[in-house]
Design a protein around this motif. Structure first.
Motif, mmCIF file in Angstrom:
data_model
loop_
_atom_site.group_PDB
_atom_site.id
_atom_site.type_symbol
_atom_site.label_atom_id
_atom_site.label_comp_id
_atom_site.label_asym_id
_atom_site.label_seq_id
_atom_site.Cartn_x
_atom_site.Cartn_y
_atom_site.Cartn_z
ATOM 1 N N GLY A 1 -10.126 -10.541 4.405
ATOM 2 C CA GLY A 1 -10.745 -9.428 4.107
ATOM 3 C C GLY A 1 -12.145 -9.029 4.974
ATOM 4 O O GLY A 1 -12.165 -7.950 5.028
ATOM 5 N N ALA B 1 -10.639 5.844 3.403
ATOM 6 C CA ALA B 1 -10.385 4.704 3.251
ATOM 7 C C ALA B 1 -11.433 3.440 3.424
ATOM 8 O O ALA B 1 -11.458 2.574 2.669
ATOM 9 C CB ALA B 1 -9.116 4.482 4.306
ATOM 10 N N ALA C 1 -3.659 -5.869 6.486
ATOM 11 C CA ALA C 1 -4.141 -5.467 5.238
ATOM 12 C C ALA C 1 -3.002 -5.565 4.285
ATOM 13 O O ALA C 1 -2.999 -6.008 3.002
ATOM 14 C CB ALA C 1 -4.518 -4.094 5.313
ATOM 15 N N SER D 1 -14.547 -1.645 -2.516
ATOM 16 C CA SER D 1 -13.685 -3.063 -3.216
ATOM 17 C C SER D 1 -14.313 -4.116 -2.564
ATOM 18 O O SER D 1 -14.129 -5.126 -3.232
ATOM 19 C CB SER D 1 -12.323 -2.840 -2.513
ATOM 20 O OG SER D 1 -11.310 -3.656 -3.172
ATOM 21 N N PHE D 2 -14.791 -4.221 -1.322
ATOM 22 C CA PHE D 2 -15.411 -5.336 -0.803
ATOM 23 C C PHE D 2 -16.588 -5.649 -1.683
ATOM 24 O O PHE D 2 -16.957 -6.996 -1.856
ATOM 25 C CB PHE D 2 -15.894 -5.136 0.923
ATOM 26 C CG PHE D 2 -16.280 -6.197 1.492
ATOM 27 C CD1 PHE D 2 -15.425 -7.119 2.188
ATOM 28 C CD2 PHE D 2 -17.483 -6.591 1.707
ATOM 29 C CE1 PHE D 2 -15.744 -8.536 2.773
ATOM 30 C CE2 PHE D 2 -18.208 -7.760 2.374
ATOM 31 C CZ PHE D 2 -17.100 -8.374 3.062
ATOM 32 N N THR E 1 -12.628 0.858 0.832
ATOM 33 C CA THR E 1 -12.613 -0.504 1.116
ATOM 34 C C THR E 1 -14.032 -1.163 0.888
ATOM 35 O O THR E 1 -14.169 -2.445 0.476
ATOM 36 C CB THR E 1 -12.060 -0.614 2.702
ATOM 37 O OG1 THR E 1 -10.869 -0.027 2.952
ATOM 38 C CG2 THR E 1 -12.069 -2.010 3.108
ATOM 39 N N MET F 1 -8.564 -1.835 -3.267
ATOM 40 C CA MET F 1 -8.103 -2.172 -2.153
ATOM 41 C C MET F 1 -6.677 -1.797 -1.438
ATOM 42 O O MET F 1 -6.316 -1.440 -0.818
ATOM 43 C CB MET F 1 -8.148 -3.817 -2.037
ATOM 44 C CG MET F 1 -8.386 -4.081 -0.505
ATOM 45 S SD MET F 1 -9.605 -3.275 0.512
ATOM 46 C CE MET F 1 -11.007 -4.692 0.107
ATOM 47 N N ALA G 1 -6.770 2.007 -0.966
ATOM 48 C CA ALA G 1 -7.264 2.223 0.443
ATOM 49 C C ALA G 1 -5.994 1.987 1.357
ATOM 50 O O ALA G 1 -5.857 2.619 2.456
ATOM 51 C CB ALA G 1 -8.465 1.278 0.778
ATOM 52 N N TRP G 2 -5.353 0.812 1.390
ATOM 53 C CA TRP G 2 -4.610 0.201 2.474
ATOM 54 C C TRP G 2 -3.074 0.481 1.946
ATOM 55 O O TRP G 2 -2.242 0.615 3.006
ATOM 56 C CB TRP G 2 -4.836 -1.291 2.584
ATOM 57 C CG TRP G 2 -6.002 -1.472 3.119
ATOM 58 C CD1 TRP G 2 -7.238 -1.633 2.626
ATOM 59 C CD2 TRP G 2 -6.323 -1.205 4.533
ATOM 60 N NE1 TRP G 2 -8.320 -1.784 3.510
ATOM 61 C CE2 TRP G 2 -7.623 -1.297 4.594
ATOM 62 C CE3 TRP G 2 -5.659 -0.887 5.691
ATOM 63 C CZ2 TRP G 2 -8.271 -1.373 5.897
ATOM 64 C CZ3 TRP G 2 -6.187 -0.824 7.155
ATOM 65 C CH2 TRP G 2 -7.519 -1.020 7.224
ATOM 66 N N LEU H 1 -12.193 -5.594 7.155
ATOM 67 C CA LEU H 1 -13.301 -4.725 7.031
ATOM 68 C C LEU H 1 -14.159 -4.324 8.359
ATOM 69 O O LEU H 1 -14.505 -3.217 8.773
ATOM 70 C CB LEU H 1 -14.099 -4.827 5.956
ATOM 71 C CG LEU H 1 -15.548 -4.124 5.721
ATOM 72 C CD1 LEU H 1 -15.151 -2.644 5.410
ATOM 73 C CD2 LEU H 1 -16.571 -4.514 4.769
#
Length: 197
Positions: free
Chosen positions: A83, A53, A131, A60-61, A57, A18, A21-22, A87
């Motif tokens: 979260g 990204a 994020a 990771s989610f 995400t 995560m 990505a962010w 998303l």
């Protein structure tokens, strides 16, 4: 890198992706959109980074859904709810880009296009800030076993991102002013040349 990931627990594994990505990909996507438009292909770079990204995400989610403390609780924590919201909005933001109003180079930007661009930029930047906050919220979870040095590195990375945006914004303003002065000087030379002739 593989050895580093092998030493992480499942909560940290989720957090690393995560953060990738962010704290890395999304800021680069915003930079590519705002500060590299003078280069051919900037849009494709921006779109590729945004899709990357989103992919990281989503992965990771998915990892978060497998965590023991999450299963069956339906996002009861603030971190989980944020979260899910991040998303969802990110997915809608990318879909929103697919249906952007057309741009006519000869006629210029329509009011709908100007509204779309402003909305897209504001939502994207606010989503990144949200994020940032949620990554920090995740680091505060007991199972993440976050150390003081990791918290410090997080703050350094976020501060560096804001610092980079600030420097790039200053450079952009300076370049625009320099370009405007160059254009004015060139126009004046043309006028003078015409007068002398």
């Amino acid at each position: 890198m593989i050895a580093f990931l092998d030493n992480l627990n499942e909560y940290q594994y989720h957090g690393v992706f995560m953060a990738l990505a962010w704290l890395v990909i999304v800021p680069l996507a915003i930079i590519s959109s705002r500060y590299t438009r003078c280069f051919v292909g900037w849009f494709y770079l921006h779109a590729t980074l945004q899709i990357a990204a989103l992919g990281v995400t989503i992965y990771s989610f998915y990892l978060a859904l497998k965590l023991p403390s999450v299963q069956g609780e339906h996002f009861s924590s603030t971190h989980g709810q944020l979260g899910l919201a991040i998303l969802t909005i990110m997915t809608l933001q990318i879909l929103y880009a697919l249906f952007r109003p057309s741009f006519d180079k000869e006629a210029g930007k329509s009011h709908r296009r100007v509204f779309w661009e402003s909305n897209h930029k504001i939502v994207g930047f606010l989503l990144m800030l949200l994020a940032f906050y949620n990554v920090h919220e995740g680091m505060e979870v007991d199972e993440a076993e976050t150390t003081d040095s990791q918290n410090i590195w997080y703050m350094i990375i976020v501060a560096s991102i804001f610092g980079l945006f600030f420097v790039l914004e200053l450079a952009k303003c300076f370049c625009f002013k320099s370009q405007a002065k160059s254009d004015d000087a060139f126009s004046q030379r043309v006028v003078n040349y015409g007068t002398d002739a």
